[in-house]
Motif scaffolding. Structure first.
Motif, PDB file in Angstrom:
ATOM      1  N   ARG A   3      37.638  46.049  31.738  1.00 33.90           N
ATOM      2  CA  ARG A   3      36.613  45.284  31.011  1.00 33.90           C
ATOM      3  C   ARG A   3      37.153  43.922  30.587  1.00 33.90           C
ATOM      4  O   ARG A   3      36.437  42.920  30.623  1.00 33.90           O
ATOM      5  CB  ARG A   3      36.132  46.072  29.796  1.00 33.90           C
ATOM      6  CG  ARG A   3      35.255  47.268  30.151  1.00 33.90           C
ATOM      7  CD  ARG A   3      34.408  47.701  28.959  1.00 33.90           C
ATOM      8  NE  ARG A   3      35.226  48.114  27.828  1.00 33.90           N
ATOM      9  CZ  ARG A   3      35.631  49.363  27.631  1.00 33.90           C
ATOM     10  NH1 ARG A   3      35.326  50.309  28.496  1.00 33.90           N
ATOM     11  NH2 ARG A   3      36.367  49.678  26.585  1.00 33.90           N
ATOM     12  N   VAL A   4      38.422  43.870  30.182  1.00 33.75           N
ATOM     13  CA  VAL A   4      39.015  42.594  29.788  1.00 33.75           C
ATOM     14  C   VAL A   4      39.056  41.653  30.990  1.00 33.75           C
ATOM     15  O   VAL A   4      38.692  40.470  30.905  1.00 33.75           O
ATOM     16  CB  VAL A   4      40.431  42.808  29.221  1.00 33.75           C
ATOM     17  CG1 VAL A   4      41.156  41.467  29.066  1.00 33.75           C
ATOM     18  CG2 VAL A   4      40.355  43.508  27.871  1.00 33.75           C
ATOM     19  N   ILE A   5      39.528  42.166  32.145  1.00 33.33           N
ATOM     20  CA  ILE A   5      39.617  41.340  33.346  1.00 33.33           C
ATOM     21  C   ILE A   5      38.253  40.814  33.756  1.00 33.33           C
ATOM     22  O   ILE A   5      38.086  39.649  34.133  1.00 33.33           O
ATOM     23  CB  ILE A   5      40.240  42.144  34.508  1.00 33.33           C
ATOM     24  CG1 ILE A   5      41.697  42.468  34.190  1.00 33.33           C
ATOM     25  CG2 ILE A   5      40.160  41.359  35.820  1.00 33.33           C
ATOM     26  CD1 ILE A   5      42.590  41.266  34.057  1.00 33.33           C
ATOM     27  N   GLU A   6      37.226  41.671  33.647  1.00 28.50           N
ATOM     28  CA  GLU A   6      35.882  41.262  34.060  1.00 28.50           C
ATOM     29  C   GLU A   6      35.294  40.200  33.142  1.00 28.50           C
ATOM     30  O   GLU A   6      34.430  39.424  33.547  1.00 28.50           O
ATOM     31  CB  GLU A   6      34.965  42.483  34.105  1.00 28.50           C
ATOM     32  CG  GLU A   6      35.286  43.432  35.258  1.00 28.50           C
ATOM     33  CD  GLU A   6      34.403  44.671  35.259  1.00 28.50           C
ATOM     34  OE1 GLU A   6      33.657  44.829  34.271  1.00 28.50           O
ATOM     35  OE2 GLU A   6      34.467  45.452  36.224  1.00 28.50           O
ATOM     36  N   GLN A   7      35.730  40.155  31.871  1.00 29.84           N
ATOM     37  CA  GLN A   7      35.167  39.204  30.921  1.00 29.84           C
ATOM     38  C   GLN A   7      35.992  37.922  30.789  1.00 29.84           C
ATOM     39  O   GLN A   7      35.601  37.002  30.085  1.00 29.84           O
ATOM     40  CB  GLN A   7      35.026  39.867  29.547  1.00 29.84           C
ATOM     41  CG  GLN A   7      34.009  41.006  29.524  1.00 29.84           C
ATOM     42  CD  GLN A   7      33.906  41.688  28.168  1.00 29.84           C
ATOM     43  OE1 GLN A   7      34.296  41.097  27.164  1.00 29.84           O
ATOM     44  NE2 GLN A   7      33.421  42.906  28.143  1.00 29.84           N
ATOM     45  N   LEU A   8      37.131  37.864  31.464  1.00 26.83           N
ATOM     46  CA  LEU A   8      37.943  36.651  31.393  1.00 26.83           C
ATOM     47  C   LEU A   8      37.160  35.441  31.900  1.00 26.83           C
ATOM     48  O   LEU A   8      36.485  35.532  32.924  1.00 26.83           O
ATOM     49  CB  LEU A   8      39.206  36.810  32.240  1.00 26.83           C
ATOM     50  CG  LEU A   8      40.393  37.553  31.613  1.00 26.83           C
ATOM     51  CD1 LEU A   8      41.502  37.688  32.628  1.00 26.83           C
ATOM     52  CD2 LEU A   8      40.897  36.835  30.374  1.00 26.83           C
ATOM     53  N   MET A  53      46.137  39.284  54.017  1.00 28.71           N
ATOM     54  CA  MET A  53      45.217  38.239  53.565  1.00 28.71           C
ATOM     55  C   MET A  53      43.795  38.783  53.348  1.00 28.71           C
ATOM     56  O   MET A  53      42.820  38.046  53.469  1.00 28.71           O
ATOM     57  CB  MET A  53      45.172  37.062  54.556  1.00 28.71           C
ATOM     58  CG  MET A  53      46.498  36.354  54.738  1.00 28.71           C
ATOM     59  SD  MET A  53      46.937  35.390  53.280  1.00 28.71           S
ATOM     60  CE  MET A  53      48.496  34.658  53.814  1.00 28.71           C
ATOM     61  N   THR A  54      43.701  40.064  53.039  1.00 25.74           N
ATOM     62  CA  THR A  54      42.401  40.680  52.753  1.00 25.74           C
ATOM     63  C   THR A  54      42.192  40.719  51.245  1.00 25.74           C
ATOM     64  O   THR A  54      43.108  41.054  50.482  1.00 25.74           O
ATOM     65  CB  THR A  54      42.329  42.103  53.326  1.00 25.74           C
ATOM     66  OG1 THR A  54      42.521  42.034  54.738  1.00 25.74           O
ATOM     67  CG2 THR A  54      40.977  42.740  53.037  1.00 25.74           C
ATOM     68  N   ILE A  55      40.976  40.401  50.810  1.00 24.58           N
ATOM     69  CA  ILE A  55      40.653  40.415  49.376  1.00 24.58           C
ATOM     70  C   ILE A  55      40.470  41.854  48.916  1.00 24.58           C
ATOM     71  O   ILE A  55      39.648  42.592  49.465  1.00 24.58           O
ATOM     72  CB  ILE A  55      39.373  39.604  49.099  1.00 24.58           C
ATOM     73  CG1 ILE A  55      39.553  38.160  49.577  1.00 24.58           C
ATOM     74  CG2 ILE A  55      39.020  39.639  47.622  1.00 24.58           C
ATOM     75  CD1 ILE A  55      38.284  37.350  49.557  1.00 24.58           C
ATOM     76  N   THR A  56      41.253  42.271  47.916  1.00 21.77           N
ATOM     77  CA  THR A  56      41.153  43.638  47.398  1.00 21.77           C
ATOM     78  C   THR A  56      40.473  43.700  46.026  1.00 21.77           C
ATOM     79  O   THR A  56      40.106  44.776  45.570  1.00 21.77           O
ATOM     80  CB  THR A  56      42.550  44.269  47.292  1.00 21.77           C
ATOM     81  OG1 THR A  56      43.349  43.498  46.375  1.00 21.77           O
ATOM     82  CG2 THR A  56      43.236  44.287  48.655  1.00 21.77           C
ATOM     83  N   PHE A  57      40.315  42.521  45.379  1.00 28.24           N
ATOM     84  CA  PHE A  57      39.663  42.493  44.064  1.00 28.24           C
ATOM     85  C   PHE A  57      39.179  41.076  43.776  1.00 28.24           C
ATOM     86  O   PHE A  57      39.831  40.103  44.164  1.00 28.24           O
ATOM     87  CB  PHE A  57      40.638  42.912  42.960  1.00 28.24           C
ATOM     88  CG  PHE A  57      40.122  42.681  41.561  1.00 28.24           C
ATOM     89  CD1 PHE A  57      39.247  43.569  40.957  1.00 28.24           C
ATOM     90  CD2 PHE A  57      40.481  41.538  40.856  1.00 28.24           C
ATOM     91  CE1 PHE A  57      38.762  43.336  39.679  1.00 28.24           C
ATOM     92  CE2 PHE A  57      40.005  41.297  39.583  1.00 28.24           C
ATOM     93  CZ  PHE A  57      39.132  42.210  38.994  1.00 28.24           C
ATOM     94  N   ALA A  58      38.020  40.968  43.132  1.00 34.07           N
ATOM     95  CA  ALA A  58      37.522  39.667  42.660  1.00 34.07           C
ATOM     96  C   ALA A  58      36.696  39.912  41.407  1.00 34.07           C
ATOM     97  O   ALA A  58      35.777  40.738  41.422  1.00 34.07           O
ATOM     98  CB  ALA A  58      36.675  38.992  43.736  1.00 34.07           C
ATOM     99  N   ASN A  59      37.037  39.222  40.309  1.00 31.87           N
ATOM    100  CA  ASN A  59      36.309  39.473  39.067  1.00 31.87           C
ATOM    101  C   ASN A  59      34.978  38.696  39.046  1.00 31.87           C
ATOM    102  O   ASN A  59      34.745  37.793  39.864  1.00 31.87           O
ATOM    103  CB  ASN A  59      37.178  39.149  37.852  1.00 31.87           C
ATOM    104  CG  ASN A  59      37.374  37.656  37.648  1.00 31.87           C
ATOM    105  OD1 ASN A  59      37.065  36.861  38.525  1.00 31.87           O
ATOM    106  ND2 ASN A  59      37.891  37.273  36.480  1.00 31.87           N
ATOM    107  N   PRO A  60      34.067  39.029  38.114  1.00 31.53           N
ATOM    108  CA  PRO A  60      32.745  38.392  38.077  1.00 31.53           C
ATOM    109  C   PRO A  60      32.805  36.871  37.920  1.00 31.53           C
ATOM    110  O   PRO A  60      31.966  36.165  38.457  1.00 31.53           O
ATOM    111  CB  PRO A  60      32.074  39.052  36.866  1.00 31.53           C
ATOM    112  CG  PRO A  60      32.744  40.382  36.743  1.00 31.53           C
ATOM    113  CD  PRO A  60      34.162  40.153  37.146  1.00 31.53           C
ATOM    114  N   THR A  61      33.803  36.351  37.191  1.00 37.51           N
ATOM    115  CA  THR A  61      33.902  34.893  37.024  1.00 37.51           C
ATOM    116  C   THR A  61      34.169  34.210  38.362  1.00 37.51           C
ATOM    117  O   THR A  61      33.593  33.170  38.678  1.00 37.51           O
ATOM    118  CB  THR A  61      35.019  34.540  36.027  1.00 37.51           C
ATOM    119  OG1 THR A  61      34.739  35.161  34.773  1.00 37.51           O
ATOM    120  CG2 THR A  61      35.119  33.041  35.819  1.00 37.51           C
TER     121      THR A  61
END
Length: 425
Positions: free
Chosen positions: A8-13, A24-32
């Motif tokens: 939740r902290v990562i998603e709200q940063l 070079m594959t994307i494994t995570f991307a936050n909402p920002t």
């Protein structure tokens, strides 16, 4: 529970974040990160980074490779590369949507064996630094307020006295600018020289290292060759040898850009007590646009229509710079909400024609006959002295040239100057 809170902290940063693996594959991307993109990508996870961001693929690959090989963080600052990712940003001053100016960090993520398995990318929005230009505007307004307080006294003086005071003010600014340019020229000079020498050293060392490796591979025992290859792999030597010349070229390019800015500032500050000479009009326009860079940023598009060959007129270089500065600044100030500034210079038989046209507020027909009068201004109190275009007219007459103004309220203004070509010796 702890993992859920962490997510939740990562998603709200308020900082864009994504993670990529060694493929070079994307494994995570936050909402920002996802929300700021101007490209339509519902879900980036599982997609190849270099395909999604194809235009920046070469730059991103070099940065990410350096993290995997050297196991150290890498950075990209907005001054060097302002728009790494295609993201939007809302400017805090105006609220206008614009491209995000970014600082990007590439950070290694290691496993328990200290092996870098992933790279995390953090994107920070630094568009707010545009507020610097608001501070400059406030300073300019404060100076104009001081001029307004003196206006009552100036009105009692003769036109010649008024022009002399303005010339003295411009001379003071010129002396300050020349001093700043001189102080910057000294350090940037030896920095550039050292970088050139460093590049020469680096190329020689690279060539020597490559030659030594070839000799060792041919002559040494297998165990020494394997030892050498192991050292090269652990230290990322091959990558360093490939990346070092490009890093030095980027540094030299940055130093050269500083030189050009300083030279333009120095040229603008030269004394106007000079002889008549051939003046390269297009070069002086380029120099003036560099000096006015802060006024241009974020709002005005420049269209230049210059011939392939230089256009020379007969005049005083510093006076021509002042004419260009005042006329172009007047056009920029007329485009408060943005617009297009078109500058054209060309030779027609024995005359030189200069056209400066804007898409600003325009000038009322009743005011056109007065715009060159000393202290006449349509700006609000404290926003202008009314001396800029008066000085333009004086310089035009001094050069035995002519100026015509065409303008329409709401559509913009067009200044047309006609100068003499250089006199034959």
């Amino acid at each position: 529970m702890e993992k859920s809170e962490f997510e939740r902290v990562i998603e709200q940063l308020p900082i864009g974040a994504c993670i990529i693996n060694q493929d070079m594959t994307i494994t995570f991307a936050n909402p920002t990160f996802l929300g700021g993109l101007t490209i339509r990508q519902p879900d980036l996870v599982g997609q190849p980074l270099l395909t999604v961001f194809e235009e920046q693929a070469r730059f991103l690959k070099r940065k990410i490779d350096s993290v995997f090989i050297l196991k150290n963080p890498s950075f990209s600052y907005w001054q060097q590369r302002p728009h790494v990712f295609p993201m939007r940003s809302s400017r805090p001053i105006t609220g206008d949507e614009s491209q995000m100016y970014q600082n990007v960090q590439f950070m290694p993520l290691s496993n328990e064996n200290a092996e870098v398995t992933h790279v995390s990318i953090f994107v920070t929005d630094v568009t707010a630094e545009a507020s610097y230009f608001i501070q400059q505007s406030d300073l300019k307004n404060a100076l104009e307020d001081e001029h307004q307080q003196l206006k009552a006294l100036h009105q009692e003086l003769k036109v010649a006295q008024k022009k002399m005071l303005q010339s003295e003010k411009m001379a003071s600014i010129g002396q300050l600018a020349a001093g700043v340019a001189h102080e910057i020229n000294n350090p940037i000079g030896f920095v550039s020289s050292n970088l050139e020498t460093l590049k020469d050293y680096a190329l020689k060392l690279i060539k020597t290292t490559q030659t030594q490796k070839k000799i060792i591979v041919k002559q040494a025992e297998d165990r020494f060759i394997k030892l050498l290859e192991d050292v090269y792999e652990r230290q990322g030597v091959d990558f360093i040898l490939e990346d070092l010349p490009e890093l030095l070229d980027e540094s030299l390019d940055g130093a050269e850009r500083v030189k050009k800015i300083v030279n333009s500032l120095r040229d603008f500050a030269l004394s106007d007590e000079e002889s008549w000479m051939e003046v390269d009009l297009c070069a002086e326009i380029e120099s003036t646009l560099i000096v006015l860079k802060n006024e241009l940023k974020y709002k005005v598009q420049i269209e230049k229509q210059f011939p392939a060959e230089p256009v020379f007129l007969w005049g005083k270089a510093s006076k021509i710079r002042q004419l260009l500065f005042n006329t172009i600044l007047n056009s920029l100030q007329a485009m408060v909400s943005g617009g297009t500034l078109t500058i054209e210079c060309k030779q027609e038989q024995d005359k030189i024609k200069l056209i400066i046209e804007d898409t600003g507020a325009g000038i009322a027909e009743s005011d056109l006959e007065r715009i060159f009068d000393p202290f006449f201004t349509t700006k609000e109190v404290g926003q202008g002295t009314g001396l800029g275009l008066s000085e333009v007219y004086t310089i035009t007459e001094e050069h035995e040239a002519s100026v015509d103004v065409l303008s329409k309220v709401g559509e913009g203004s067009r200044f047309v100057f006609v100068f003499n070509t250089p006199k034959s010796s």
